[in-house]
Each structure stands twice: as structure tokens, then as C-alpha cells.
Design an enzyme around this catalytic site. Structure first.
Site, PDB file in Angstrom:
ATOM      1  N   LYS A  22      20.873 -18.335 -17.657  1.00  0.00           N
ATOM      2  CA  LYS A  22      21.652 -17.693 -18.730  1.00  0.00           C
ATOM      3  C   LYS A  22      21.169 -16.258 -18.930  1.00  0.00           C
ATOM      4  O   LYS A  22      21.958 -15.320 -18.954  1.00  0.00           O
ATOM      5  CB  LYS A  22      21.495 -18.454 -20.040  1.00  0.00           C
ATOM      6  CG  LYS A  22      21.996 -17.694 -21.270  1.00  0.00           C
ATOM      7  CD  LYS A  22      21.825 -18.442 -22.565  1.00  0.00           C
ATOM      8  CE  LYS A  22      20.533 -18.249 -23.262  1.00  0.00           C
ATOM      9  NZ  LYS A  22      20.371 -17.056 -24.077  1.00  0.00           N
ATOM     10  N   ASN A  23      19.858 -16.072 -19.051  1.00  0.00           N
ATOM     11  CA  ASN A  23      19.346 -14.751 -19.418  1.00  0.00           C
ATOM     12  C   ASN A  23      19.338 -13.743 -18.287  1.00  0.00           C
ATOM     13  O   ASN A  23      19.073 -12.565 -18.510  1.00  0.00           O
ATOM     14  CB  ASN A  23      17.947 -14.889 -20.051  1.00  0.00           C
ATOM     15  CG  ASN A  23      18.033 -15.477 -21.448  1.00  0.00           C
ATOM     16  OD1 ASN A  23      19.141 -15.653 -21.974  1.00  0.00           O
ATOM     17  ND2 ASN A  23      16.912 -15.813 -22.023  1.00  0.00           N
ATOM     18  N   ARG A  92      23.683 -11.937 -29.548  1.00  0.00           N
ATOM     19  CA  ARG A  92      22.846 -10.745 -29.473  1.00  0.00           C
ATOM     20  C   ARG A  92      22.831 -10.164 -28.072  1.00  0.00           C
ATOM     21  O   ARG A  92      22.770  -8.952 -27.888  1.00  0.00           O
ATOM     22  CB  ARG A  92      21.451 -11.154 -29.907  1.00  0.00           C
ATOM     23  CG  ARG A  92      20.436 -10.274 -29.324  1.00  0.00           C
ATOM     24  CD  ARG A  92      19.321  -9.944 -30.167  1.00  0.00           C
ATOM     25  NE  ARG A  92      18.513  -9.022 -29.406  1.00  0.00           N
ATOM     26  CZ  ARG A  92      18.334  -7.751 -29.752  1.00  0.00           C
ATOM     27  NH1 ARG A  92      18.854  -7.318 -30.871  1.00  0.00           N
ATOM     28  NH2 ARG A  92      17.615  -6.943 -29.042  1.00  0.00           N
ATOM     29  N   ARG A 121      16.328  -8.544 -35.195  1.00  0.00           N
ATOM     30  CA  ARG A 121      16.528  -8.174 -33.779  1.00  0.00           C
ATOM     31  C   ARG A 121      16.885  -6.682 -33.708  1.00  0.00           C
ATOM     32  O   ARG A 121      18.038  -6.317 -33.582  1.00  0.00           O
ATOM     33  CB  ARG A 121      17.621  -9.039 -33.160  1.00  0.00           C
ATOM     34  CG  ARG A 121      17.425 -10.542 -33.327  1.00  0.00           C
ATOM     35  CD  ARG A 121      16.217 -11.102 -32.589  1.00  0.00           C
ATOM     36  NE  ARG A 121      16.318 -11.009 -31.159  1.00  0.00           N
ATOM     37  CZ  ARG A 121      16.880 -11.945 -30.392  1.00  0.00           C
ATOM     38  NH1 ARG A 121      17.448 -12.965 -30.947  1.00  0.00           N
ATOM     39  NH2 ARG A 121      16.908 -11.818 -29.091  1.00  0.00           N
ATOM     40  N   PRO A 122      15.896  -5.783 -33.872  1.00  0.00           N
ATOM     41  CA  PRO A 122      16.203  -4.348 -33.859  1.00  0.00           C
ATOM     42  C   PRO A 122      16.663  -3.879 -32.478  1.00  0.00           C
ATOM     43  O   PRO A 122      16.462  -4.579 -31.487  1.00  0.00           O
ATOM     44  CB  PRO A 122      14.861  -3.714 -34.211  1.00  0.00           C
ATOM     45  CG  PRO A 122      13.842  -4.708 -33.812  1.00  0.00           C
ATOM     46  CD  PRO A 122      14.475  -6.069 -33.954  1.00  0.00           C
ATOM     47  N   VAL A 123      17.310  -2.717 -32.446  1.00  0.00           N
ATOM     48  CA  VAL A 123      17.715  -2.137 -31.155  1.00  0.00           C
ATOM     49  C   VAL A 123      17.203  -0.703 -31.025  1.00  0.00           C
ATOM     50  O   VAL A 123      17.731   0.099 -30.261  1.00  0.00           O
ATOM     51  CB  VAL A 123      19.263  -2.174 -30.973  1.00  0.00           C
ATOM     52  CG1 VAL A 123      19.747  -3.597 -30.785  1.00  0.00           C
ATOM     53  CG2 VAL A 123      19.959  -1.506 -32.142  1.00  0.00           C
ATOM     54  N   ASP A 124      16.139  -0.387 -31.786  1.00  0.00           N
ATOM     55  CA  ASP A 124      15.610   0.991 -31.753  1.00  0.00           C
ATOM     56  C   ASP A 124      15.154   1.411 -30.358  1.00  0.00           C
ATOM     57  O   ASP A 124      15.300   2.579 -29.973  1.00  0.00           O
ATOM     58  CB  ASP A 124      14.456   1.135 -32.757  1.00  0.00           C
ATOM     59  CG  ASP A 124      13.351   0.127 -32.494  1.00  0.00           C
ATOM     60  OD1 ASP A 124      13.654  -1.088 -32.463  1.00  0.00           O
ATOM     61  OD2 ASP A 124      12.193   0.526 -32.286  1.00  0.00           O
ATOM     62  N   LEU A 125      14.659   0.474 -29.572  1.00  0.00           N
ATOM     63  CA  LEU A 125      14.186   0.850 -28.222  1.00  0.00           C
ATOM     64  C   LEU A 125      15.379   1.127 -27.294  1.00  0.00           C
ATOM     65  O   LEU A 125      15.327   2.027 -26.449  1.00  0.00           O
ATOM     66  CB  LEU A 125      13.297  -0.257 -27.645  1.00  0.00           C
ATOM     67  CG  LEU A 125      12.006  -0.520 -28.426  1.00  0.00           C
ATOM     68  CD1 LEU A 125      11.268  -1.718 -27.859  1.00  0.00           C
ATOM     69  CD2 LEU A 125      11.097   0.715 -28.421  1.00  0.00           C
ATOM     70  N   ARG A 399      24.910 -23.261 -26.316  1.00  0.00           N
ATOM     71  CA  ARG A 399      24.879 -21.822 -25.990  1.00  0.00           C
ATOM     72  C   ARG A 399      24.062 -21.599 -24.734  1.00  0.00           C
ATOM     73  O   ARG A 399      24.329 -20.677 -23.969  1.00  0.00           O
ATOM     74  CB  ARG A 399      24.231 -21.033 -27.136  1.00  0.00           C
ATOM     75  CG  ARG A 399      25.042 -20.980 -28.396  1.00  0.00           C
ATOM     76  CD  ARG A 399      24.463 -19.996 -29.357  1.00  0.00           C
ATOM     77  NE  ARG A 399      24.186 -18.723 -28.706  1.00  0.00           N
ATOM     78  CZ  ARG A 399      23.705 -17.654 -29.352  1.00  0.00           C
ATOM     79  NH1 ARG A 399      23.444 -17.736 -30.637  1.00  0.00           N
ATOM     80  NH2 ARG A 399      23.478 -16.532 -28.718  1.00  0.00           N
TER      81      ARG A 399
HETATM   82  C1  EPZ Z   1      15.585 -11.569 -24.540  1.00  0.00           C
HETATM   83  O1  EPZ Z   1      16.018 -11.132 -25.810  1.00  0.00           O
HETATM   84  C2  EPZ Z   1      16.086 -13.002 -24.384  1.00  0.00           C
HETATM   85  N1  EPZ Z   1      17.553 -13.027 -24.484  1.00  0.00           N
HETATM   86  C3  EPZ Z   1      15.496 -13.883 -25.483  1.00  0.00           C
HETATM   87  O2  EPZ Z   1      15.901 -15.228 -25.194  1.00  0.00           O
HETATM   88  C4  EPZ Z   1      13.962 -13.823 -25.378  1.00  0.00           C
HETATM   89  O3  EPZ Z   1      13.409 -14.595 -26.436  1.00  0.00           O
HETATM   90  C5  EPZ Z   1      13.496 -12.365 -25.487  1.00  0.00           C
HETATM   91  O4  EPZ Z   1      14.147 -11.565 -24.466  1.00  0.00           O
HETATM   92  C6  EPZ Z   1      11.989 -12.229 -25.296  1.00  0.00           C
HETATM   93  O5  EPZ Z   1      11.628 -12.772 -24.069  1.00  0.00           O
HETATM   94  C7  EPZ Z   1      18.285 -12.666 -23.410  1.00  0.00           C
HETATM   95  O6  EPZ Z   1      17.763 -12.291 -22.379  1.00  0.00           O
HETATM   96  C8  EPZ Z   1      19.775 -12.772 -23.559  1.00  0.00           C
HETATM   97  P1  EPZ Z   1      13.380  -8.331 -26.623  1.00  0.00           P
HETATM   98  P2  EPZ Z   1      15.859  -9.564 -26.204  1.00  0.00           P
HETATM   99  O7  EPZ Z   1      14.146  -7.071 -26.787  1.00  0.00           O
HETATM  100  O8  EPZ Z   1      15.903  -8.714 -25.017  1.00  0.00           O
HETATM  101  C9  EPZ Z   1      11.327  -6.353 -30.351  1.00  0.00           C
HETATM  102  C10 EPZ Z   1      16.858 -17.307 -25.625  1.00  0.00           C
HETATM  103  O9  EPZ Z   1      16.366 -18.235 -26.288  1.00  0.00           O
HETATM  104  N2  EPZ Z   1      12.310  -5.279 -30.150  1.00  0.00           N
HETATM  105  O10 EPZ Z   1      12.596  -8.541 -25.370  1.00  0.00           O
HETATM  106  O11 EPZ Z   1      16.800  -9.318 -27.326  1.00  0.00           O
HETATM  107  C11 EPZ Z   1      11.968  -7.675 -30.788  1.00  0.00           C
HETATM  108  O12 EPZ Z   1      12.127  -7.706 -32.190  1.00  0.00           O
HETATM  109  C12 EPZ Z   1      16.765 -15.887 -26.145  1.00  0.00           C
HETATM  110  O13 EPZ Z   1      17.403 -17.443 -24.490  1.00  0.00           O
HETATM  111  C13 EPZ Z   1      12.168  -4.094 -30.861  1.00  0.00           C
HETATM  112  O14 EPZ Z   1      11.242  -3.931 -31.656  1.00  0.00           O
HETATM  113  O15 EPZ Z   1      14.380  -9.567 -26.789  1.00  0.00           O
HETATM  114  C14 EPZ Z   1      10.958  -8.683 -30.299  1.00  0.00           C
HETATM  115  O16 EPZ Z   1       9.909  -8.781 -31.240  1.00  0.00           O
HETATM  116  C15 EPZ Z   1      16.246 -15.828 -27.569  1.00  0.00           C
HETATM  117  N3  EPZ Z   1      13.089  -3.096 -30.680  1.00  0.00           N
HETATM  118  C16 EPZ Z   1      10.415  -8.062 -29.008  1.00  0.00           C
HETATM  119  O17 EPZ Z   1      10.719  -6.665 -29.096  1.00  0.00           O
HETATM  120  C17 EPZ Z   1      14.123  -3.222 -29.784  1.00  0.00           C
HETATM  121  O18 EPZ Z   1      14.916  -2.271 -29.643  1.00  0.00           O
HETATM  122  C18 EPZ Z   1      11.025  -8.618 -27.747  1.00  0.00           C
HETATM  123  O19 EPZ Z   1      12.430  -8.529 -27.897  1.00  0.00           O
HETATM  124  C19 EPZ Z   1      14.253  -4.437 -29.071  1.00  0.00           C
HETATM  125  C20 EPZ Z   1      13.329  -5.451 -29.259  1.00  0.00           C
END
Ligand code: EPZ
Length: 420
Positions: A22-23, A92, A121-125, A399
Site C-alpha cells: 500500500k505505502n 493523508r 500530521r503536519p506538512v511543513d517539510l 484501508r
Molecule cells: C508514512 O506517512 C506512512 N504512510 C505511514 O503509514 C507511516 O506511519 C509513516 O510514513 C512513518 O513511517 C504512507 O506511506 C502512505 P512521515 P507520512 O511524514 O509520510 C513528522 C500506515 O499505517 N512530519 O514520515 O505521512 C510527522 O508528524 C501509515 O500505513 C513533520 O513534522 O509520515 C511524524 O512525526 C500511517 N512534518 C514524522 O514526521 C512533515 O512535513 C514521520 O512522518 C511531515 C512529517
């Protein structure tokens, strides 16, 4: 909405095949926006989330159809840069259309993803990355709006307080494929799903290297072509079934799994007394009568995955001691604790950790799923508990796990799906 009724304690045997990832599929689907040519994807899992992404891509200018187990993605000649709130708010993962839309069309308007129960779930990065490539970005009316005549390659450090971002890395990598010049992503996510996306992009003619390491280098190219690509196995579904086999003391065969991507899980299993026999792309689990407790902390790949944390919490409920689970990626990802406690688990929260006191047995109870991996944890607990467990809101499960009840029934589980 559906619910699952599980009669616990049935021995599980036979074999299960792990579906496509999925991911990896979600960003690979988004990457098809980078070309007007036809793409063919194989081994795509039929899930609510992949269906949502397919609907979103159709709204962005793609014609998509299933041809047996192949997904054919073509352009309908009417590209649209606006990813609508209705679709993005339910998933998301849709945020990963931002990079492709921006670099292909020069503009993107993507609804900010809602939060979800596992945390903010921020998107600042994501925003920092596309701004580094020269985009003008603003947020308005719940949308992130980005424009750029032509993105320019740059060096960008892409990690926040909780480490790298998987979809943030995906977005910037995709945006950089059509930018002018070289982009270097420092502190990139190393997840196999990011590596798989880079491999797909290179099949389309992108020039990416370093994927799977914290430094990814992308040379921009003028154009990308269509590609025919087979998705690899779902690492988290595979890890979930390995943990289920350990928890149910079953040695059913698990097929289509690349266990080398689950070394952190393997290390933990060794510590709780479980052995995993690997034979090419299949594994069998051998567990002791009593599991030992073992504390873990989740980390970005190759650390123990946050996406297996809920499932591990479930198995630690049935040990002969105390274990502590800390989630550094999503410190609030403990919605499963209250539900597992209803089944007799002894777990309490302390900040970003769960303290688990093992018990001898769980007992079936009515419980409610809250998010994808928490629901997997509840299914695991229901399968080994004494008596009947009823799990409501299983759309969370649908999902991310393809035909999970069918797969479990084939292993001998007693599971019925009913309308709530
Ligand atoms: C991916 O989400 C996965 N989803 C998530 O799987 C997984 O839990 C996560 O990576 C971590 O491995 C998909 O791939 C579709 P991140 P993603 O950005 O990319 C922080 C599942 O169960 N962050 O790696 O959205 C964030 O808050 C799902 O299949 C920022 O601070 O996660 C978190 O603490 C759930 N700013 C950390 O980084 C940003 O702009 C990792 O988040 C983005 C993220």
C-alpha cells in the site's frame, strides 16, 4: 459500516500470500502524474486507500481501469492541478500528488490533509522542500497552493523533530525529477517504499541515485515516459502476519515476503524467544509456549517501524513480564490500548510510552477500531482471545489490508463480516 465477529482460539495453519505494498503504491500512483504516457502497474493491492488515490487521479486528468490484475493509467488530456478537499481529507497519503502536479503543470492546489487519530500530521517539510526548489507557496482556505514556472534543483535538508518524512521525501524526489539541474535531499527517508518509488521513477526515465540511503541525488530531466512496473510486497502486512503467527503460536507459511526488510522485527522476535525460518521469499515462525517481554522504541527505517507498534503492543499483552513500548515517530499512536484493555490486557500510558504487564490470557469483547494498524492489533488479539470478539468500524482495516478476513478464514480462523 461493517463489523467482524471473531471466535478466538482456533488453530491457524496453511499458508497466506502477502499482497502488494500500500505505502509504495500510493506514491507510485501519484508519480504517474509526471507523464502523459500510459503506465501499467501490477500486483497493486485492492484497498480503500488505493481506490481513493485512483479516484483522486481521475479528478486530476487520468483515465484508469483494471485489466484483470493490472492497473492501466492513461491521460485523458485534461490535466487539473486541484486536489479536492473531499478526496484528500479521507486519506493523508494524497498529499503526495503535490510534488508531481507542481513540477508537471507549474501549479498545484492540494487540500491540507486532515489530522488523524495517530497524531498531528503536519506538512511543513513538504512545503520547505518545494520552496527550496523555487516554488511560491501559500496556504489558503485549507489548501496548500504552490506555483513555479520551472523548479530549480537545490540541496535540501528534509528532516523535522521526529526525523525524516517518508511522503515528504517522496514529494520532493518527484518534484525534482523534472526540475532544472541537480537536487540533493539530505536526511531523506530510507524506507523501502521510498526506494521503490525511486526505482519506478527511474523506469520512467528519471535519474535518481542514493535511494534507500539518507542522501538521495536527482538529476532533473526534460520529460518522463510511461512504465510497466510490478509492486513489491507490503512490508507492514508481512510484519503483521509474522507477529500474528508468533502470537497464535502457529507456523503457517507466509509467502511473497522479503524478510530482509524486517530485520528490526527479527531482532525483537529473537529477544522474545521466537524464531523465524526463511526460505527464499517465504517464512515460517516458531514460537515458545511462553513469550518473554521485550521493550522497544520505534524509529524511522531501518528502526522498528511505527506501523508495527500496535501489533507488537498486542503480542506483548501475553508475556510473563513487563515491557515498555515508546513510539518516537507518532508519540500519540496508542488508541489501541483502551480497546486491548477491554479484552483484559494490562497496559497503561506514560507520555509517548505504553507500559505493558503481561497476562496469561485475553478474553473476547466488543471493541472499536480507530485506525488502520490499531484494527490489525485488535484482530490479532481477537484471534487468540478466549471467546467472541466483535470489532466495529472495520473500514479502517480495509484501508490497508487486502481481503484480510478471507486470508484469515483460509488459515482456519473463525471470522464473520456483518453489517453494523
Ligand atoms: C508514512 O506517512 C506512512 N504512510 C505511514 O503509514 C507511516 O506511519 C509513516 O510514513 C512513518 O513511517 C504512507 O506511506 C502512505 P512521515 P507520512 O511524514 O509520510 C513528522 C500506515 O499505517 N512530519 O514520515 O505521512 C510527522 O508528524 C501509515 O500505513 C513533520 O513534522 O509520515 C511524524 O512525526 C500511517 N512534518 C514524522 O514526521 C512533515 O512535513 C514521520 O512522518 C511531515 C512529517
Amino acid at each position: 459500516m461493517d463489523k467482524l465477529i471473531i471466535e478466538g482460539g482456533k488453530p491457524l495453519k496453511g499458508e497466506v500470500r502477502i499482497s502488494g505494498s500500500k505505502n509504495a503504491t500510493l506514491p507510485v500512483l501519484a508519480a504517474t502524474l509526471l507523464t502523459d504516457e500510459t503506465c501499467i502497474l501490477r500486483n497493486v493491492p485492492r484497498l480503500l486507500d488505493t481506490n481513493t488515490m485512483i479516484k483522486l487521479l481521475k479528478s486530476l486528468g487520468k483515465d484508469i481501469e483494471w485489466d484483470k490484475d493490472k492497473l492501466i493509467i492513461m491521460s485523458n488530456g485534461k490535466p487539473n492541478p486541484v486536489a479536492d478537499y473531499k478526496l484528500v481529507s479521507t486519506m493523508r497519503g494524497s498529499i503526495c500528488v503535490l510534488g508531481p502536479l507542481l513540477t508537471k503543470l507549474g501549479e498545484a492546489k492540494v487540500s491540507l490533509p486532515g489530522g488523524c487519530v495517530i497524531g498531528v500530521r503536519p506538512v511543513d517539510l513538504h512545503q520547505k522542500g518545494i520552496e527550496a526548489l523555487g516554488a511560491k507557496v501559500r496556504t489558503e482556505g485549507g489548501y496548500i497552493i504552490a506555483t513555479a514556472k520551472k523548479l530549480k534543483g537545490a540541496r535540501v535538508y528534509l528532516a523535522g523533530a521526529s526525523g525524516p518524512s517518508v511522503l515528504g521525501t517522496a514529494n520532493i524526489m518527484m518534484a525534482a525529477t523534472l526540475a532544472e539541474g541537480e537536487t540533493v535531499i539530505e536526511c531523506a527517508a530510507c524506507e523501502p517504499e521510498v526506494e521503490e518509488l525511486a526505482n519506478f521513477l527511474n523506469e520512467m526515465g528519471a535519474r535518481i541515485r542514493g535511494q534507500g540511503s539518507p542522501r538521495i541525488i536527482i538529476q532533473g530531466v526534460k520529460k518522463l515516459r510511461g512504465a510497466d512496473y510490478r509492486m513489491s510486497f507490503d512490508r507492514i502486512e508481512g510484519g503483521t502476519f509474522v507477529l500474528l503467527a508468533a502470537m497464535a503460536r502457529s507456523n503457517f507459511l507466509i509467502r511473497d515476503i522479503d524478510y530482509s526488510q524486517l530485520t528490526a522485527l527479527d531482532d525483537v522476535l529473537t529477544n522474545i524467544g521466537v524464531q523465524v525460518q526463511v526460505e527464499k521469499n517465504t517464512v515460517r515462525v516458531k514460537s515458545p509456549k511462553v513469550l518473554k517481554p521485550f521493550s522497544i522504541t520505534t524509529y524511522p527505517y531501518p528502526g522498528f517501524p511505527t506501523d508495527l507498534q500496535a501489533q507488537y503492543t498486542a503480542i506483548m499483552a501475553l508475556t510473563n513480564g513487563v515491557s515498555v513500548i515508546r513510539d518516537t515517530v507518532f508519540p500519540d499512536r496508542f488508541m489501541h490500548i483502551a480497546e486491548l484493555s477491554r479484552m483484559g490486557a494490562r497496559i497503561r500510558r506514560e507520555g509517548g510510552s505504553a507500559i505493558i504487564e503481561g497476562v496469561k490470557e485475553l478474553s473476547g469483547a466488543p471493541v472499536t477500531a480507530s485506525d488502520l494498524r490499531a484494527s490489525a492489533a485488535l484482530v490479532m488479539a481477537g484471534l487468540v482471545a478466549k471467546g467472541k470478539t466483535e470489532i466495529r468500524r472495520v473500514y479502517h482495516l480495509d484501508r490497508g489490508y487486502e481481503n484480510i478476513d478471507k486470508k484469515l478464514i483460509a488459515l482456519g480462523a473463525s471470522i464473520k463480516r456483518e453489517k453494523e
